[in-house]
Design a protein around this motif. Structure first.
Motif, short mmCIF file in Angstrom:
data_model
loop_
_atom_site.label_atom_id
_atom_site.label_comp_id
_atom_site.label_asym_id
_atom_site.label_seq_id
_atom_site.Cartn_x
_atom_site.Cartn_y
_atom_site.Cartn_z
N CYS A 247 7.76 47.86 82.45
CA CYS A 247 7.10 46.92 81.53
C CYS A 247 8.16 46.10 80.81
O CYS A 247 9.12 46.67 80.27
CB CYS A 247 6.24 47.66 80.51
SG CYS A 247 4.96 48.71 81.24
N ALA A 248 7.98 44.80 80.80
CA ALA A 248 8.96 43.93 80.14
C ALA A 248 8.23 42.99 79.19
O ALA A 248 7.07 42.64 79.40
CB ALA A 248 9.75 43.13 81.16
N LYS A 249 8.92 42.59 78.13
CA LYS A 249 8.36 41.64 77.17
C LYS A 249 9.42 40.58 76.88
O LYS A 249 10.56 40.91 76.56
CB LYS A 249 7.96 42.35 75.87
CG LYS A 249 7.24 41.44 74.88
CD LYS A 249 6.74 42.22 73.69
CE LYS A 249 5.93 41.33 72.75
NZ LYS A 249 4.69 40.82 73.38
N ASP A 250 9.03 39.32 77.01
CA ASP A 250 9.94 38.22 76.73
C ASP A 250 10.12 38.10 75.21
O ASP A 250 9.19 37.75 74.49
CB ASP A 250 9.38 36.92 77.30
CG ASP A 250 10.39 35.78 77.26
OD1 ASP A 250 11.29 35.82 76.40
OD2 ASP A 250 10.28 34.85 78.08
N VAL A 251 11.32 38.42 74.74
CA VAL A 251 11.60 38.40 73.28
C VAL A 251 12.58 37.29 72.93
O VAL A 251 13.24 37.36 71.89
CB VAL A 251 12.12 39.78 72.82
CG1 VAL A 251 11.06 40.85 72.96
CG2 VAL A 251 13.39 40.18 73.58
N THR A 252 12.67 36.28 73.79
CA THR A 252 13.65 35.20 73.56
C THR A 252 13.41 34.51 72.22
O THR A 252 14.33 34.38 71.40
CB THR A 252 13.59 34.18 74.70
OG1 THR A 252 13.70 34.86 75.96
CG2 THR A 252 14.72 33.17 74.58
N GLU A 253 12.17 34.05 72.00
CA GLU A 253 11.86 33.35 70.74
C GLU A 253 12.04 34.29 69.55
O GLU A 253 12.52 33.88 68.49
CB GLU A 253 10.43 32.81 70.78
CG GLU A 253 10.25 31.52 71.56
CD GLU A 253 10.38 31.71 73.05
OE1 GLU A 253 10.09 32.85 73.51
OE2 GLU A 253 10.77 30.76 73.75
N GLN A 254 11.62 35.54 69.73
CA GLN A 254 11.77 36.51 68.64
C GLN A 254 13.24 36.71 68.28
O GLN A 254 13.61 36.80 67.11
CB GLN A 254 11.15 37.84 69.08
CG GLN A 254 11.20 38.94 68.03
CD GLN A 254 10.59 40.23 68.53
OE1 GLN A 254 9.73 40.24 69.39
NE2 GLN A 254 11.08 41.34 68.03
N LYS A 255 14.10 36.76 69.31
CA LYS A 255 15.54 36.92 69.07
C LYS A 255 16.11 35.70 68.35
O LYS A 255 16.92 35.83 67.44
CB LYS A 255 16.27 37.11 70.40
CG LYS A 255 15.95 38.41 71.11
CD LYS A 255 16.82 39.54 70.64
CE LYS A 255 18.25 39.40 71.11
NZ LYS A 255 19.08 40.55 70.68
N ILE A 256 15.65 34.51 68.76
CA ILE A 256 16.14 33.28 68.12
C ILE A 256 15.76 33.26 66.65
O ILE A 256 16.58 32.97 65.78
CB ILE A 256 15.58 32.04 68.85
CG1 ILE A 256 16.19 31.94 70.26
CG2 ILE A 256 15.86 30.77 68.05
CD1 ILE A 256 15.55 30.87 71.12
N LEU A 257 14.47 33.58 66.36
CA LEU A 257 14.01 33.60 64.97
C LEU A 257 14.74 34.67 64.17
O LEU A 257 15.08 34.47 63.00
CB LEU A 257 12.50 33.85 64.92
CG LEU A 257 11.62 32.68 65.39
CD1 LEU A 257 10.16 33.11 65.42
CD2 LEU A 257 11.80 31.48 64.48
N SER A 258 15.01 35.81 64.82
CA SER A 258 15.73 36.89 64.14
C SER A 258 17.14 36.46 63.79
O SER A 258 17.64 36.73 62.69
CB SER A 258 15.74 38.13 65.03
OG SER A 258 16.45 39.18 64.42
N GLU A 259 17.79 35.77 64.75
CA GLU A 259 19.15 35.27 64.50
C GLU A 259 19.14 34.22 63.40
O GLU A 259 20.04 34.19 62.55
CB GLU A 259 19.74 34.70 65.79
CG GLU A 259 20.09 35.76 66.82
CD GLU A 259 20.56 35.15 68.13
OE1 GLU A 259 20.67 33.90 68.19
OE2 GLU A 259 20.81 35.90 69.08
N GLN A 260 18.11 33.35 63.41
CA GLN A 260 18.01 32.33 62.36
C GLN A 260 17.81 32.98 60.99
O GLN A 260 18.41 32.55 60.00
CB GLN A 260 16.85 31.39 62.66
CG GLN A 260 17.11 30.45 63.82
CD GLN A 260 15.94 29.54 64.10
OE1 GLN A 260 14.81 29.81 63.68
NE2 GLN A 260 16.17 28.45 64.81
#
Length: 645
Positions: A247-260
């Protein structure tokens, strides 16, 4: 009885019917016999009666061969039929079974006696077949439901073999591949990471080490997407892995917001530290600068000592500029905003900006015609534009091979929607002024872009820059509820985009600062409240030298005590905002009760938002940042006093 088995007997021979009747209809029989001896009777029975099984002869009732079985099956599809015949022909039996007949019984007394057992066997087989068909339907329905659910899930899911090859995938996972038809048999890491070996963080080697669920992150090297991967092993009875659910979940946007968010919090922490340092540092600098000014006035300009003191003054001014940048970055700088047309401001800066860059760099302007006014401090916008232009100039110098050397300043009005706000932390919906500064310089790597707004970060050589230029821009923009983004690639130049809220109700743009009066002294009475002893002493000295009468106090309470019995009127209060026992704001409120029309000049080296809010409540009130010069104090005091007249 309702639970009897309805047996339809089709036979035109009365003796054969009697033989069957005697065999089936006995005491406690479970059969109900329906006899048909003619074609019309058969057609009527087929239309009106419920039948569980049919017993029929071969050539009968004007039907040839197996035509009668076709008639029965058309009326009752799937109805069990047992063929009764006296021929005993194997060919007839084979043909009947091919047509769907369930069994074949020869009309002899010995065979007919076994007819009840044959009927029960045929009906049992029918029941078993029906149950199997229903089970198959349920299985297919369940499989269909599972597949629909599997393919409806919005996250990519794989079913893996123990060697990590793909056995099954859902529709979301298929979208990750340019050739989904080739996914089966590929390894999971080829799909999710575009690599030829097991992902970093995955401990599986042919499935042998995965004894419990595993969780890790992986980034696709080409698609630049980050996935949170969860692996769940499925075991057989011998505790061996038979499949792995991936099972995979795309967390790209979440990572970007977290970094911001992390970057924002880091900048806020540094800002608080910078603001705290600047508060005390400004008091010290003000003392140094004013004493340097006094010393220069008393020294001969040709003397070596005058040169040394002037260097002290210059160093003090550089330090003062540094603290102003720190305060701008920390968003603690006291600002005096007003309604501004940024195009007018940029046009007025054009000559000055031209002097900041070299002659071989072309400075271009693309100013939008319909741009709303913004609420801003002109000096802060000057800082923003100058810092961005200087940064662009230096970037072009670091790319000497480029044929096109240009800096373009653009303005336009845009509307930021919810989608933009969701992807850019700290921005807000609505009408915004977009200020864009684009250069053809050397560009930046992604790593440099992540740090570009951090204070003291610089890519220049030691001694070539403070690393506060872009940090100052960032601080000013955030202080005014705006947002800033940087777009750049190495060798492709850089673009900074600033979004500043447009005023909803345009106010008349205030005029630029009026020409300062040359008269900066006076004879009025000034109440000076300052907790720094050194700064208070030198300020009192300079004010008295300018002709003013000065009452000095180290905090608000002492100031009130000193004016209680003072015989003359107090014309102006010059007070620090932050002092022990009683601060400047509380002092101003209490003194206005005594002197309602008193002019007030506040000062501070550091003011947070709670202090700024509601600080200036009257037209004859103003604010000056520390560190300040003697002339700045005298000019501001004279202007306030003259405005009362």
């Amino acid at each position: 009885m309702s639970d009897l088995i309805n047996v339809l007997l089709i036979d035109d021979n009365p003796f054969d019917r009697e033989l069957v009747r005697e065999t089936l209809i006995v005491d406690n029989s479970e059969f109900k016999l329906i006899e048909v001896a003619s074609r019309p009777e058969l057609e009527k029975i087929l239309e009106t009666s419920e039948v569980d099984i049919v017993l029929t002869d071969y050539n009968i009732l004007e039907y040839s061969g197996l035509e009668i079985t076709d008639l029965i099956f058309s009326a009752y599809p799937g109805l069990p039929v047992i063929m009764l015949t006296g021929t005993g022909s194997e060919e007839v039996a084979v043909e009947a079974l091919k047509r769907g007949v369930s069994d074949y019984v020869v009309k002899t007394p010995s065979h007919i006696k076994r007819l009840p057992l044959t009927i029960s066997k045929v009906l049992a087989l029918k029941k078993l077949r029906r149950e199997k068909e229903e089970a198959t339907k349920r299985e297919l329905a369940a499989k269909g439901t599972w597949e629909r659910t599997f393919n409806t899930i919005g996250d990519p899911i794989l079913i893996l073999n123990p060697d990590l090859t793909i056995k099954q995938y859902n529709s979301t996972a298929a979208k990750l591949s340019d050739s989904p038809e080739e996914l089966l048999g590929k390894h999971c890491y080829e799909l999710f990471a575009d690599i030829k070996d097991i992902c970093p963080g995955c401990r599986i080697k042919n499935g042998t080490s995965l004894q419990a669920p595993m969780h890790f992150e992986v980034t696709h090297s080409l698609k630049k997407r980050t996935f949170q991967v969860n692996l769940f092993p499925l075991f057989d009875a011998e505790n061996k892995i038979i499949e792995i659910v991936h099972c995979a979940k795309d967390v790209t946007e979440q990572k970007i917001l977290s970094e911001q968010l992390f970057q924002s919090q880091k900048m806020e922490s540094i800002g608080k530290l910078a603001g705290g340092i600047a508060h005390d540092f400004n008091n010290i600098l003000t003392v140094i600068n004013i004493h340097a000014e006094v010393a220069l006035m008393e020294l001969e300009k040709e003397s070596e000592l005058w040169v040394d003191v002037d260097e002290i003054r210059k160093a003090g001014e550089r330090a003062a500029n540094l603290t102003r940048q720190l305060l701008a970055f920390s968003r603690k700088q006291m600002i005096m905003p007003r309604a501004l047309n940024i195009n007018h401001l940029i046009s007025n800066m054009e000559k000055m900006l031209g002097r900041l860059i070299s002659e071989d760099i072309k400075l271009e302007f693309n100013l939008g015609k319909k741009v709303g006014k913004i609420h801003a401090d002109p000096s802060q916008l000057d800082q923003i534009i100058m810092n961005l232009v200087v940064n662009a100039r230096d970037a072009i110098k670091n790319r000497p091979e480029t044929s096109k050397k240009s800096i373009t300043i653009s303005t336009s009005e845009v509307f930021l929607d919810k989608n933009y706000v969701a992807e850019n932390l700290g921005s807000s919906c609505g009408r915004h002024l977009k200020l864009q500064v684009e250069d053809s310089g050397c560009g930046m790597t992604r790593e440099v872009q992540r740090q570009v707004f951090e204070p003291f970060f610089t890519t220049k050589e030691i001694g070539q820059g403070t690393g506060l230029g872009l940090a100052t821009v960032y601080g000013i923009v955030k202080q005014n509820q705006g947002s800033i983004n940087v777009y750049s690639k190495p060798g492709r130049g850089t673009t900074f985009k600033i979004y500043w809220p447009v005023m909803q109700e345009e106010e008349a743009e205030t005029t630029e600062n009026q020409e300062l009066t040359t008269t900066i002294g006076g004879s009025e009475v000034i109440l000076l409240a300052e907790d720094s002893d050194q700064l208070r002493k030198i300020s009192c000295r300079r004010l008295r030298e300018a002709g003013y009468t000065v009452i000095e106090a180290s905090h608000g309470k002492e100031a009130l005590d000193k004016i209680k019995n003072y015989p003359d009127k107090i014309d102006l209060l010059f007070s620090d905002v932050i002092m022990p026992i009683m601060g400047g704001k509380e002092l101003s409120e209490k003194i206005r009760v005594i002197y309602p029309d008193i002019a007030i000049l506040f000062t501070s080296g550091y003011t947070d938002k709670s202090i700024q809010q509601g600080l200036l409540t009257s037209e004859n009130e103003s604010f000056i940042n520390k560190p300040y010069s003697t002339n700045e104090i005298l000019i501001n005091i004279r202007r306030l006093l003259d405005s009362k007249a």
